[in-house]
Scaffold this active site. Structure first.
Site: not given
Ligand code: HH2
Length: 290
Positions: A266, A227
Site C-alpha cells: 500500500r 511512515k
Molecule cells: N496506513 C494508513 C492508513 N490505512 N491501511 C492498511 N491496511 N495498512 C496501513 O499501513 C495503513 C492503512 C496510514 O497512511 P495514510 O492513508 O497515508 O494516512 P492517513 O491515515 O493519515 O490518511
C-alpha cells in the site's frame, strides 16, 4: 499453486508478482498528503495518475488514521469517498477499488458505489457489522493489526513481549471473526499495521519476520509508505525528513517487504513501487515463477 484473492467479481492473483495498492486520501488532514486531493475532482485526477502508473488496486479513504486526526461522521466520510469510488468504478471497470474505513455504513455505501475491497485498520473491532457487510457483498477484506481501536490511544499501547507472535495471533483471531461473519477465507488479506501502536523496533521486527506472517496462508499487505519510522532511521544531524522527502527510504522498506514475502504494497508512490517490485520480484524465488 495459483493463489487468488477473491474481491467480489474480481480475482487478484497474488504471490507471482507484487500487487501495488495506490493511496487516494480524500481528506484534509492525512499525515503526508492531507489536503492535496481533498476535493472529488482532485482525488479523481490523482487516482487516474496512480492507475496510469500501474496500480493494481486503489484505496480510497475519507478519514485520516493519524493520531490526533479529527473525527469524521459517517455522513461526511461517505460524502468524501462515494463520488470518487462511483466515478472510478464507471471509468475503470477492471481496476480493483478499496475503501479505507472503520465504519460499516461507509463500507456499505462504498460497496454499493462499486468498491471491491474493505480495508479496515481495526479489522472489525470498532464496528463489527463491517465484517457482515463485507461478507454479504463477497468483498475482499484487509484485516490490520492495531493494539487499540483508536489512533488516539494506540501509541500508549505499544508494549509487547513478543511483537511478532502477538501480531500473528491477533491476525489469526480476526480472520476467524471475519469468516464467522460470512467472509470467505480466500477474500481475506492481513496486515501487521506498520506504525499503528508500534515503536521503531516493533516495526523493524515485523518486517524482518514477515515469513512468520505469510505462513498464515493469507496474502500479506504492507503499508510502510512515508511512515515515521523511516524518518527516524534516516534522520541526520537532528534533521528529520518530512513525509514527502521519504521516497528512497520508502522504496528500501518496500523492497525488504517484497523479499520477506509481502503480496501487496500500500503506497503513495505507485510508479516507484512498481519499478522496485519489478526488480525485487525478479530476484525473489517464488513458487509460481516459471
Ligand atoms: N496506513 C494508513 C492508513 N490505512 N491501511 C492498511 N491496511 N495498512 C496501513 O499501513 C495503513 C492503512 C496510514 O497512511 P495514510 O492513508 O497515508 O494516512 P492517513 O491515515 O493519515 O490518511
Amino acid at each position: 499453486m495459483e493463489r487468488l484473492w477473491r474481491c467480489r467479481d474480481l480475482r487478484l492473483e497474488w504471490g507471482r508478482r507484487t500487487l501495488v495498492m495506490g493511496i487516494v486520501n480524500v481528506t484534509p488532514d492525512s499525515f503526508s498528503d492531507g489536503g492535496a486531493h481533498a476535493t472529488a475532482e482532485a482525488a479523481l485526477a490523482h487516482a487516474r495518475r496512480l492507475a496510469r502508473d500501474g496500480a493494481d488496486i486503489l484505496d480510497v479513504g475519507g478519514e485520516s488514521t493519524r493520531p490526533g486526526a479529527a473525527d469524521v461522521s459517517a455522513e461526511d466520510e461517505k460524502a468524501r469517498v462515494v463520488p470518487v469510488i462511483r466515478a472510478l468504478a464507471r471509468e475503470m471497470p477492471g481496476l480493483a477499488l478499496s475503501v479505507d474505513t472503520r465504519k460499516a455504513a461507509v463500507a456499505e455505501a462504498a460497496l454499493e458505489a462499486g468498491a471491491h475491497v474493505v480495508n479496515d485498520v481495526t479489522a472489525g473491532r470498532l464496528d463489527p457489522r463491517i465484517l457482515d457487510v463485507a461478507g454479504a457483498a463477497g468483498a475482499g477484506v484487509v484485516l490490520m493489526h492495531m493494539p487499540t481501536t483508536s489512533p488516539a490511544t494506540m501509541q500508549a499501547a505499544a508494549r509487547y513481549d513478543d511483537v511478532v507472535a502477538e501480531v500473528r495471533e491477533h491476525l489469526l483471531d480476526r480472520a476467524l471473526a471475519a469468516t464467522a461473519a460470512g467472509v470467505r477465507r480466500d477474500a481475506i488479506a492481513v496486515d501487521p499495521g506498520i506504525g499503528f501502536g508500534k515503536l521503531l523496533e516493533h516495526n523493524l521486527s515485523l518486517i524482518r519476520a514477515l515469513p512468520h506472517l505469510t505462513s498464515l496462508g493469507f496474502p500479506v499487505l504492507m503499508g510502510v509508505s512515508r511512515k515515521s519510522f523511516l524518518a527516524r532511521l534516516t534522520e541526520r544531524g537532528g534533521e528529520t525528513p518530512p513525509p514527502l522527502d521519504r521516497r528512497e527510504a520508502t522504496v528500501a522498506a518496500e523492497t525488504a517487504c517484497i523479499l520477506g514475502g509481502a503480496a501487496i504494497l500500500r503506497t503513495h508512490d505507485v510508479k516507484a513501487a512498481r519499478r522496485a517490485s519489478a526488480v525485487a520480484d525478479a530476484l525473489t524465488p517464488r513458487e509460481a515463477t516459471p
